[in-house]
Structures are given as C-alpha cells and as structure tokens.
Design an enzyme around this catalytic site. Structure first.
Site, PDB file in Angstrom:
ATOM      1  CD  GLU A  44      -2.846  -1.267   0.280  1.00 33.55           C
ATOM      2  OE1 GLU A  44      -3.208  -0.207  -0.266  1.00 33.55           O
ATOM      3  OE2 GLU A  44      -3.297  -2.377  -0.047  1.00 33.55           O
TER       4      GLU A  44
ATOM      5  NE  ARG B 268      -7.250   9.292  -4.297  1.00 34.85           N
ATOM      6  CZ  ARG B 268      -6.906   8.023  -4.090  1.00 34.85           C
ATOM      7  NH1 ARG B 268      -5.746   7.724  -3.568  1.00 34.85           N
ATOM      8  NH2 ARG B 268      -7.741   7.069  -4.447  1.00 34.85           N
TER       9      ARG B 268
END
Length: 528
Positions: A404, A489
C-alpha cells in the site's frame, strides 16, 4: 520545475493538442459545421488564471483552508507547512457512475467484514503469498495468534474503494472499474471542508460563467462519527483514541482535522504514537485494556503499519501484537488489513467467490460490474498463461505487489522487465496482474506546490474516485454500515502512479453531469 521536466511536459501537451484538434475537425466534418463551433472551450478560455495576483490568492487560499502538508524533514511541522497540489476548478464526472460507486459501498463494507472472519478463505487466498512475502507473513502470524481469543470491543472499518472510469471510445462504452479496496490508513478526509471552501470561492470569484454540480461531501464528519460510535461502545468516558503514526508524518494536518473534530463534537481526546513508542509505553491491563502510560485506549487508528518500513525491528511487530491482543477497537485489525491485500481482492474477483459472502443477487451483479480483470500468477497452467500474456502485451496490464501507499506498481515495459525477472521464481506468486484501465482525459488547471515559483498549469488529466465507507459491528450486531463521503484525486495523463502523499496526484472535487454530457465536454476541452 526543472527545465527538462518542463520541456517534456510541453511536448506531451503539444501532442495532446494535435490529437484533440484532429478529433474536433473530424467531428465538425461529420456534423457539417465549422470546426470553430465545436471548439468552444478552446477559444472561449479566459486568461484569469494567468494573472500573478490571482495565483498568489489561490496559493494563500489553500493554506488558509488547511490544504497543507509538512514539506521538510527533520524540523518542526509548524515551520514548514506548505500547500498540497489541487485542481483549481472541479473536474467533470458522470453522475450515474458516481451513484453506482456510492450505492455499492455498504456492500463492500459488509464484504470486508465477512471475509476478515473467514479463516478458511484468507488462508487459502494467501497461502502462496505467505511463502515469499515476509511482511504479509508476519502480519498473518499476528492474525493467527489473536483470532481465536479476539478481545476487540468492536470491529471497526474506515474503508475506501478506489475507482477509475474505463472508456474505450464511442463504440466501447464507459464503465466504472475498481482499482483497489483500501482497509488501512485511508486518508485525506480532513481536507474535504477546506477543499469545498476553496472551490466555492474560485467558482464564484473567477469562474462565474461556469456551472459546477459538486455533491455534498461529509467524509470527515462520517469518519469521526464512526470513531465516536466505536469509542462509545467501549463504555469508558476517560478513554482515548490512539493514532499510530509514522516516525515522520508529512500528512499530519489531514490527521489533525480528525483529531480536532473528535474533540469539538464529542470531547474525545486523542494520542499520537509510533509503533516504537507504543512498544516502550504501552501495556495490557488486567482486563486486557490497552494502556498507554496511564491512559486507556478505546480505539486504535493505524495511519502507519501498512509498509515494511514501519517495522524496522522486532519491537514494532511486538507492539502490533500487543495492540491486536487488547480490547481496543482497531482500524484496521490484522484481519481487515489482510483482507485488503491485492491477492485477496484478486481471489474475490474469481467466478463464484463474491457469492460466498453476498447473498443478494442484485447487489452481487452491481458489485461485480465494477471489477477489472484480475489474474493470479500462481505456479499453475492459468498462472503461466497470465505470465505469457503480460510478456506479450505489457501495456495491457498493471503488475501489483502486496503493498500500500503508492509507488509500488509496474506499468508498460516495466511489466515485461519485472515479469522476466520473477517468472521462474516463487516470488511471482506474491504479485497479481490486473487489466489496465483507460480513463478518459479532460483538461485540468493544476495549482502545484512549487517551492519557489507560484504558477498554475493547464494540461490533460485523469481522475480516480474514492468512496469512503464506515462500518462498526459489536458481536453479531451491525451498529453502522454506510457510504461515508468521497474524494477525487486527479493527475496528469502521463503519470502512472497515484497518491496525494507521494505527490503524484492532486486534490479535486467531482462536478456531476450526465454521461452523454460528460463525453461531449471532455472531447471539446483543450489547453490554450
């Protein structure tokens, strides 16, 4: 910006201009009209964003609205706060796809919880990964040690499902594709109020001739509400919420917004500690309470702990085990974090897997419609075929490890290079292959956080939508399960990786339109 980077970006923009102008001329010819009539945004663009005074105001507006991060290493946060990159005006997004992502989020919340409780499924899915990935193996060992005697007051989920639009042109249609499910350190909720204020100001002051349909976004409030519910279930008004953070946290102001709102609305105090500090300061009380110095912790929120770099020694792993052995509600628990690994998500995309955990056929169909193609790289005939496909056509895929935080995936020729390296090794089983998604570009006006130069840049961008979900379960009773706001985003088309924290993407808001209007408008947008 370095001269070389500027030159490279300028070349990309020129290529994009040529492609879009060609598209517009072709469309004008088909519709028997002047090319000028189908290029309204090209010629109607105003120059307000080129005014130095406007740029100065916009930079100041990001800071005054708390859209900031720590910029330098090794010094006090208060002396080095600087703006995070942001899209100056909201980006277009199709309403029906946004609605689909929001509607299926409670289903994904329940799925995460159900899979985390299935020892058989987790063990089967991760069996080969555990042999080669030491980080996932250490986390799985903690999960095994604590699962039979789980003491957590509640199961607490602060999740985010990330999506991109997949557009194959007019003939291929458009669909929503899930990029990943995030169960750990889901962030940037704290910027939502400031981003709303920023875009409202820009819309009214500089872009009054444009109409934006920005949906309400209460992701900060929803996240705080979930923490408060889990804290209340602990039944100790003196207890605190512990934020587990990195040794140096560049995104601390996003976290601070959550901490401040917890105190303002619920009078809940928060503590911030690294795993190393937890190791030195924490212990279990007689009832297995997590006690930090003399303060009982009702909830633990991991904003670190998802990367091998967060565990440089055995002390950090011992601290994680201590936390997992306590009565605190964890976001996430080791089981939730394992559920968020790429391998588990790939297994859930397999035929029949989703149906093991979701009983509603209509919901299954909706959830599955968002899945991108995913392929195991196990040492099987199917895995061998996936390897060969990636070697033959690497641009078609993304190669993902069990990590991640951004910056870990492989794209384009890097897929072929990495696949050649791992194809005959057990290491390949720690990766998964996913179909590459093709989001439709549109023009975006980016305010970048340059250290010395204030400027806006207009260029082709693509967006990634995140839908937050909050979930609280005590025993068999689900106390909370809801979609909990969103984030958008946006990044330049030439950038493969995403992530606000690593500087690859910029904060944005969706302006919702009908799909046909979305396609029409993005075809007609261009940089001056």
């Amino acid at each position: 910006m370095a001269a070389g980077q500027r030159k490279c970006r300028s070349k990309r923009i020129n290529v994009w201009r040529q492609v879009m102008v060609k598209t517009w001329i072709e469309e004008a010819s088909r519709n028997n009209c002047s090319a000028l009539r189908v290029l309204p945004l090209y010629y109607a663009m105003t120059e307000w964003y080129r005014d130095p005074e406007t740029v100065r105001v916009l930079y100041g507006l990001t800071v005054s609205n708390g859209i900031v991060k720590k910029l330098s290493s090794g010094v006090a946060e208060s002396s080095v706060a600087g703006t995070i990159g942001v899209l100056v005006t909201p980006s277009l997004y199709p309403l029906d796809q946004f609605t689909l992502a929001r509607d299926v989020q409670p289903g994904f919340n329940s799925l995460i919880d159900s899979v985390s409780r299935s020892h058989e499924f987790l063990t089967s899915a991760l069996e080969n990964v555990l042999e080669t990935d030491s980080f996932t193996r250490r986390l799985f060992e903690i999960y095994k040690k604590t699962r039979q005697d789980n003491q957590q007051t509640c199961s607490l989920g602060i999740h985010r499902c990330d999506y991109m639009l997949d557009w194959r042109g007019d003939d291929g249609g458009m669909g929503l594709r899930q990029i990943e499910i995030n169960t750990v350190a889901c962030s940037i909720q704290g910027f939502a109020p400031g981003l709303k204020s920023f875009h409202e100001y820009v819309s009214s002051r500089y872009a009054e001739n444009e109409t934006f349909n920005v949906p309400q976004n209460l992701c900060l409030e929803a996240t705080v509400d979930a923490f408060a519910i889990a804290w209340n279930e602990f039944k100790n008004e003196e207890a605190a919420i512990l934020f587990v953070v990195e040794e140096e946290t560049f995104n601390m102001y996003d976290q601070l917004a959550i901490e401040v709102d917890l105190w303002k609305r619920y009078s809940i105090k928060c503590l911030r500690r690294t795993l190393s500090q937890v190791h030195g300061e924490a212990r279990l009380g007689p009832g297995r309470q997590l006690i930090l110095l003399d303060i009982v912790c009702a909830v633990v929120y991991f904003r670190a702990g998802y990367s091998p770099s967060d565990y440089p020694t055995d002390k950090e792993w011992e601290a994680r085990l201590l936390i997992e052995s306590s009565t605190a509600s964890l976001s996430p628990s080791a089981a939730y974090q394992l559920m968020g690994t790429k391998k588990v998500q790939q297994c859930l995309a397999s035929p029949g897997a989703l149906e093991q955990f979701v009983s509603d056929p209509k919901l299954v169909k909706k959830m599955r419609s968002t899945f991108a193609g995913q392929y195991a790289l196990d040492k099987t005939p199917e895995g061998d075929r996936a390897v060969e496909l990636a070697l033959q056509d690497p641009d078609r895929f993304v190669l993902k490890p069990q990590r991640e935080g951004g910056g870990n995936n492989y794209y384009g020729n890097d897929v072929r290079v990495k696949m050649e390296e791992i194809r005959d090794t057990p290491e390949r089983e720690a990766y998964i292959l996913m179909d590459r998604v093709h989001p439709p570009p549109q023009m975006g006006l980016i305010l970048r956080p340059h250290p010395r130069v204030l400027e806006l840049e207009r260029e082709p961008v693509i967006s990634e939508l995140g839908i937050y979900g909050t979930y609280v379960r005590r025993g068999e009773k689900v106390v909370l399960n809801t979609a909990a706001g969103h984030c958008l985003r946006t990044k330049p088309v030439a950038v493969n990786e995403g992530g606000i924290g690593v500087g690859a993407s910029y904060l944005d808001s969706p302006s919702l339109v009908a799909t046909e209007d979305f396609i029409r408008k993005i075809k007609h947008s261009i940089i001056m």
